[in-house]
Scaffold this motif. Sequence first.
Motif, mmCIF file in Angstrom:
data_model
loop_
_atom_site.group_PDB
_atom_site.id
_atom_site.type_symbol
_atom_site.label_atom_id
_atom_site.label_comp_id
_atom_site.label_asym_id
_atom_site.label_seq_id
_atom_site.Cartn_x
_atom_site.Cartn_y
_atom_site.Cartn_z
ATOM 1 N N GLU A 194 -28.303 7.119 7.665
ATOM 2 C CA GLU A 194 -29.390 7.668 6.627
ATOM 3 C C GLU A 194 -28.963 7.031 5.201
ATOM 4 O O GLU A 194 -30.068 6.702 4.659
ATOM 5 C CB GLU A 194 -29.451 9.242 6.483
ATOM 6 N N TYR A 195 -27.960 7.048 4.899
ATOM 7 C CA TYR A 195 -27.393 6.710 3.540
ATOM 8 C C TYR A 195 -26.515 5.507 3.439
ATOM 9 O O TYR A 195 -25.998 5.075 2.260
ATOM 10 C CB TYR A 195 -26.951 8.117 2.769
ATOM 11 N N GLY A 196 -25.950 5.011 4.362
ATOM 12 C CA GLY A 196 -24.941 4.035 4.431
ATOM 13 C C GLY A 196 -23.670 4.293 3.863
ATOM 14 O O GLY A 196 -22.854 3.543 3.518
ATOM 15 N N GLU A 197 -23.108 5.601 3.911
ATOM 16 C CA GLU A 197 -22.097 6.160 3.618
ATOM 17 C C GLU A 197 -21.356 6.515 4.642
ATOM 18 O O GLU A 197 -21.530 7.156 5.602
ATOM 19 C CB GLU A 197 -22.304 7.463 2.739
ATOM 20 N N ARG A 198 -20.163 5.867 4.677
ATOM 21 C CA ARG A 198 -18.887 6.106 5.816
ATOM 22 C C ARG A 198 -17.787 7.009 5.620
ATOM 23 O O ARG A 198 -17.076 6.545 4.582
ATOM 24 C CB ARG A 198 -18.581 4.806 6.476
ATOM 25 N N VAL A 199 -17.696 8.172 6.167
ATOM 26 C CA VAL A 199 -16.630 9.127 5.752
ATOM 27 C C VAL A 199 -15.848 9.414 7.101
ATOM 28 O O VAL A 199 -16.489 9.265 8.146
ATOM 29 C CB VAL A 199 -16.952 10.341 4.799
ATOM 30 N N LYS A 200 -14.610 9.534 6.807
ATOM 31 C CA LYS A 200 -13.839 9.975 8.226
ATOM 32 C C LYS A 200 -13.193 11.432 8.042
ATOM 33 O O LYS A 200 -12.263 11.344 7.049
ATOM 34 C CB LYS A 200 -13.027 9.095 8.431
ATOM 35 N N ILE A 201 -13.490 12.467 8.816
ATOM 36 C CA ILE A 201 -12.680 13.689 8.961
ATOM 37 C C ILE A 201 -12.111 13.769 10.072
ATOM 38 O O ILE A 201 -12.571 13.709 11.225
ATOM 39 C CB ILE A 201 -14.154 14.731 8.821
ATOM 40 N N GLU A 202 -10.611 14.119 9.888
ATOM 41 C CA GLU A 202 -9.794 14.394 10.877
ATOM 42 C C GLU A 202 -10.195 15.672 11.555
ATOM 43 O O GLU A 202 -10.606 16.872 10.650
ATOM 44 C CB GLU A 202 -8.622 14.165 10.664
#
Length: 414
Positions: free
Chosen positions: A334-342
């Motif tokens: 949707e926003y082109g934002e890549r985050v990673k949550i373990e």
Amino acid sequence: MRAWRAWTQAALIALVFLGFRLIFGSGQNAEMSSGPFTLRRTRVQRQPNADASLSIPLLDKINNFWLVDGATQIRNFGNIRLTSRGQLGQYGVVVSNGAGDNVLDDFETVVSFKIHNTGVSERFMGDGMVIAVSPEKDYIQQNMLSSYGRSQYEHNSGGIIGNDRGLMGLPRNLPGLAVVIDTYKNDPKTRLKPPFMSVLLNMDPRRHHYSADTDGTASTGHNLCPLIKLKRSVMSGKDTKLRIIYLESIGFLKIDIKYPESNEWIELYQHDSNLYLPKNKVTGQRYIAIGALTGQASQTVEIQGVETFEFHWDDHEEEDFDYANEMQYFLAQEYGERVKIEEDDYSRWLQVKRQGGEGHDPVIPNKNKHSTLYYLAKGAFVLFILYGLSLSIRISIKRLATIRRRKSQVSILG
């Protein structure tokens, strides 16, 4: 000779390409660009929330789902004017009232507004406006005329100063997120020229408040970032849009702006995870508040509209780790934002949410997405690339010198 040069050029291109992939293309991006992200659409759906929005005809929405205070003027088929130029010491406020759906957990709010003071220099415009997401709204509904009413409200609300308007028309110690657009420099020490923006998070009304005298820099709440310079076109009287994206499911916050002269969103602030915005402990709601204030200078502040959307994965448990993963895919698509949550981090985040953010530091820096070994490997590869380039250059120089020497010898013998 030509073949040797071609092979050298190909090797250099390959080294540079690999270097750029390593330096600028993270492993996380590779992970997100492969697998299900590229094969399917996210299961998270964008759903409009009309109860927390404002559109023409305005009076229908205001009467049913919003509270109004101060000098606010409502033009049913026009806009909502919070303050007017030439009127000093004036404020205007609108707040969603919770009668509709204000359970805003994963959501986006876009506020369209205009700020202007026709024929007056920007140096004489002020004070500014605020867009807030707060667990409290009753500072408008309660009787603040009597000292008894004020003290009762302050006691019941945990310390909110109900008749104060120091946060651009809102109580200066109002809990929640406040995005302040400041159009007047109160503190000579402030290096930026208006307009500029501050992002404040108040958690405890008894300890946290906004400091207007210092343009927000000495606020006792959590200043999420330094003052941010905004373009002067914000004060031109043309339509500006500010967007707040918050995903409680992973603690993600993003604030963007769309200037009048542009059709693109520009990021002003982003926090990837573990940021908790307080919600009402009784209703579980968060209320959208928009305020404006004039002081020694004045300006017209008008709201053109408010659009709020919620993000849901229907029929799925929101506390499952799968839900957090799906939200990450949603952000990317949707926003082109890549985050990673373990998963371990997500388990700790669930505890923070269940405790209502109490005892949690909301401004802990975003956790590094890669290990120390990763960055050491990246540095080693960069050094390898530089060494390879320097070696190629030295070989080329030596080769050219040899060729010139041979040509010189041939010419002498000839």
